[in-house]
Motif scaffolding. Structure first.
Motif, PDB file in Angstrom:
ATOM      1  N   ARG A   1     -17.303 -12.371  22.860  1.00 27.07           N
ATOM      2  CA  ARG A   1     -17.924 -12.151  21.549  1.00 27.07           C
ATOM      3  C   ARG A   1     -17.563 -10.835  20.891  1.00 27.07           C
ATOM      4  NH1 ARG A   1     -24.248 -13.721  21.551  1.00 27.07           N
ATOM      5  NH2 ARG A   1     -23.756 -15.754  22.370  1.00 27.07           N
ATOM      6  N   TYR A   2     -17.620  -9.763  21.692  1.00 32.62           N
ATOM      7  CA  TYR A   2     -17.499  -8.428  21.093  1.00 32.62           C
ATOM      8  C   TYR A   2     -16.229  -7.684  21.478  1.00 32.62           C
ATOM      9  CZ  TYR A   2     -22.530  -9.298  20.560  1.00 32.62           C
ATOM     10  OH  TYR A   2     -23.747  -9.839  20.270  1.00 32.62           O
ATOM     11  N   GLY A   3     -15.456  -8.202  22.436  1.00 35.45           N
ATOM     12  CA  GLY A   3     -14.277  -7.479  22.911  1.00 35.45           C
ATOM     13  C   GLY A   3     -14.665  -6.435  23.947  1.00 35.45           C
ATOM     14  N   PRO A   4     -13.663  -5.703  24.467  1.00 30.65           N
ATOM     15  CA  PRO A   4     -13.935  -4.732  25.526  1.00 30.65           C
ATOM     16  C   PRO A   4     -14.928  -3.640  25.094  1.00 30.65           C
ATOM     17  CG  PRO A   4     -11.569  -5.027  25.204  1.00 30.65           C
ATOM     18  CD  PRO A   4     -12.244  -5.775  24.103  1.00 30.65           C
ATOM     19  N   VAL A   5     -15.676  -3.165  26.050  1.00 27.39           N
ATOM     20  CA  VAL A   5     -16.656  -2.099  25.784  1.00 27.39           C
ATOM     21  C   VAL A   5     -15.914  -0.757  25.838  1.00 27.39           C
ATOM     22  CG1 VAL A   5     -18.817  -1.057  26.576  1.00 27.39           C
ATOM     23  CG2 VAL A   5     -18.402  -3.510  26.960  1.00 27.39           C
ATOM     24  N   PRO A   6     -16.019   0.071  24.806  1.00 24.35           N
ATOM     25  CA  PRO A   6     -15.313   1.356  24.856  1.00 24.35           C
ATOM     26  C   PRO A   6     -15.863   2.278  25.951  1.00 24.35           C
ATOM     27  CG  PRO A   6     -16.722   1.232  22.906  1.00 24.35           C
ATOM     28  CD  PRO A   6     -16.786  -0.112  23.566  1.00 24.35           C
ATOM     29  N   VAL A   7     -15.051   3.216  26.387  1.00 25.70           N
ATOM     30  CA  VAL A   7     -15.518   4.205  27.367  1.00 25.70           C
ATOM     31  C   VAL A   7     -16.674   4.985  26.723  1.00 25.70           C
ATOM     32  CG1 VAL A   7     -14.871   6.213  28.762  1.00 25.70           C
ATOM     33  CG2 VAL A   7     -13.230   4.349  28.397  1.00 25.70           C
ATOM     34  N   GLY A   8     -17.774   5.075  27.438  1.00 24.91           N
ATOM     35  CA  GLY A   8     -18.970   5.717  26.894  1.00 24.91           C
ATOM     36  C   GLY A   8     -19.933   4.717  26.266  1.00 24.91           C
TER      37      GLY A   8
ATOM     38  N   LYS B   1     -35.085  -7.636  40.434  1.00 25.16           N
ATOM     39  CA  LYS B   1     -36.455  -7.394  39.943  1.00 25.16           C
ATOM     40  C   LYS B   1     -36.449  -6.941  38.492  1.00 25.16           C
ATOM     41  CE  LYS B   1     -37.976  -6.215  44.578  1.00 25.16           C
ATOM     42  NZ  LYS B   1     -37.724  -5.127  45.538  1.00 25.16           N
ATOM     43  N   ALA B   2     -35.370  -6.281  38.087  1.00 26.35           N
ATOM     44  CA  ALA B   2     -35.269  -5.798  36.700  1.00 26.35           C
ATOM     45  C   ALA B   2     -35.131  -6.979  35.734  1.00 26.35           C
ATOM     46  CB  ALA B   2     -34.055  -4.878  36.579  1.00 26.35           C
ATOM     47  N   LYS B   3     -35.420  -6.719  34.446  1.00 28.69           N
ATOM     48  CA  LYS B   3     -35.270  -7.767  33.419  1.00 28.69           C
ATOM     49  C   LYS B   3     -33.848  -7.775  32.863  1.00 28.69           C
ATOM     50  CE  LYS B   3     -39.982  -7.184  31.562  1.00 28.69           C
ATOM     51  NZ  LYS B   3     -40.276  -5.743  31.687  1.00 28.69           N
ATOM     52  N   TYR B   4     -33.263  -6.596  32.779  1.00 25.37           N
ATOM     53  CA  TYR B   4     -31.929  -6.473  32.191  1.00 25.37           C
ATOM     54  C   TYR B   4     -31.018  -5.627  33.066  1.00 25.37           C
ATOM     55  CZ  TYR B   4     -34.292  -7.692  27.794  1.00 25.37           C
ATOM     56  OH  TYR B   4     -35.028  -8.313  26.819  1.00 25.37           O
ATOM     57  N   VAL B   5     -29.703  -5.896  32.906  1.00 27.88           N
ATOM     58  CA  VAL B   5     -28.707  -4.944  33.393  1.00 27.88           C
ATOM     59  C   VAL B   5     -28.020  -4.375  32.155  1.00 27.88           C
ATOM     60  CG1 VAL B   5     -26.618  -4.564  34.751  1.00 27.88           C
ATOM     61  CG2 VAL B   5     -28.323  -6.221  35.555  1.00 27.88           C
ATOM     62  N   ILE B   6     -28.021  -3.062  32.072  1.00 25.76           N
ATOM     63  CA  ILE B   6     -27.299  -2.383  30.991  1.00 25.76           C
ATOM     64  C   ILE B   6     -25.991  -1.871  31.605  1.00 25.76           C
ATOM     65  CG2 ILE B   6     -27.342  -0.447  29.353  1.00 25.76           C
ATOM     66  CD1 ILE B   6     -30.446  -0.734  29.373  1.00 25.76           C
ATOM     67  N   HIS B   7     -24.882  -2.434  31.161  1.00 25.13           N
ATOM     68  CA  HIS B   7     -23.575  -2.089  31.724  1.00 25.13           C
ATOM     69  C   HIS B   7     -23.017  -0.907  30.947  1.00 25.13           C
ATOM     70  CE1 HIS B   7     -23.623  -5.919  33.932  1.00 25.13           C
ATOM     71  NE2 HIS B   7     -24.255  -6.370  32.856  1.00 25.13           N
ATOM     72  N   ALA B   8     -22.856   0.225  31.612  1.00 27.03           N
ATOM     73  CA  ALA B   8     -22.362   1.430  30.942  1.00 27.03           C
ATOM     74  C   ALA B   8     -20.972   1.752  31.484  1.00 27.03           C
ATOM     75  CB  ALA B   8     -23.322   2.593  31.218  1.00 27.03           C
ATOM     76  N   VAL B   9     -20.055   2.009  30.572  1.00 26.30           N
ATOM     77  CA  VAL B   9     -18.672   2.278  30.983  1.00 26.30           C
ATOM     78  C   VAL B   9     -18.426   3.786  31.012  1.00 26.30           C
ATOM     79  CG1 VAL B   9     -16.233   1.869  30.483  1.00 26.30           C
ATOM     80  CG2 VAL B   9     -17.941   0.082  29.977  1.00 26.30           C
ATOM     81  N   GLY B  10     -18.232   4.305  32.208  1.00 24.62           N
ATOM     82  CA  GLY B  10     -17.902   5.721  32.369  1.00 24.62           C
ATOM     83  C   GLY B  10     -16.389   5.912  32.330  1.00 24.62           C
ATOM     84  N   PRO B  11     -15.957   7.173  32.278  1.00 26.40           N
ATOM     85  CA  PRO B  11     -14.518   7.462  32.257  1.00 26.40           C
ATOM     86  C   PRO B  11     -13.890   7.324  33.645  1.00 26.40           C
ATOM     87  CG  PRO B  11     -15.778   9.484  32.338  1.00 26.40           C
ATOM     88  CD  PRO B  11     -16.788   8.377  32.222  1.00 26.40           C
TER      89      PRO B  11
END
Ligand code: AR6
Length: 178
Positions: free
Chosen positions: A62-69, A80-90
């Motif tokens: 849908r949105y393409g690759p997630v930029p670094v940061g 147990k969590a409701k969401y996973v927030i995927h964060a892209v580090g360098p």
């Protein structure tokens, strides 16, 4: 170790496995393609189930690759969590280490935007992406300190460190920053 920030936000350092934590969202240390192979990403998908990888691929379509940061959000499957927030580090050596700050700030702000009260994050970029622990600790904790005054729903931020060595480094920087 924990510290109360001015606007009712508590920041905690814990040692252990992030997939075990009872929080509204856990943050994943992801790559831009959200292909979750090893490290904490692999552990999250193994425990949460294939839905997390499937939703990640849907996000990329849908949105393409997630930029670094940058960040992306999926459900958390069996966790147990409701969401996973995927964060892209360098990837250190190829991308500036300072991007850790963006990844952490954007992850916490995304949790707030979702109206969540608690979020846990790992030491982004300190494994496969090879960033130095001290630098990563400083940038992670500075990011938390800087976004805290803007948070409206998030009241608990947990930094979950997998090894004793990482915990010790984060603990010493934590004492400097808070
Ligand atoms: N709970 C908490 N922390 C963990 C866990 C766990 N269960 N497992 C590992 N860690 P990494 P990166 C710690 O390599 O460096 C993946 O393949 C680990 O000790 O997971 O940002 C992604 O798909 C380390 O301190 O993430 C990307 O391609 C920290 O998590 C790439 O690795 C981060 O290590 C991202 O590399």
């Amino acid at each position: 170790m924990e510290f109360n920030l001015p606007n009712g936000v508590k920041v905690e350092l814990v040692k252990g496995d992030i997939t075990e934590l009872e929080v509204d969202a856990i943050v994943n240390a992801a790559n831009s393609y959200l292909e979750h192979g090893g490290g904490v990403a692999g552990a999250i998908v193994r425990k949460g189930g294939p839905i997390i990888q499937e939703e990640s691929r849907e996000w990329i379509r849908r949105y393409g690759p997630v930029p670094v940061g940058g960040v992306a959000v999926t459900s958390a499957g069996a966790l147990k969590a409701k969401y996973v927030i995927h964060a892209v580090g360098p990837r250190c050596g190829r991308e500036p280490v300072e991007k850790i700050k963006d990844a952490v700030a954007n992850a916490v702000l995304k949790a707030d935007e979702l109206g969540l009260s608690s979020v846990a994050l790992p030491a982004i970029s300190t494994g496969i992406f090879g960033c130095p622990y001290r630098e990563a600790a400083k940038l992670t904790l500075e990011a938390i300190k800087e976004v805290a005054p803007r948070l409206r729903s998030v009241r608990r931020i947990i930094v979950c460190l997998y090894t004793d060595e990482l915990y010790k480094v984060f603990e010493s920087i934590f004492k400097e920053i808070f």
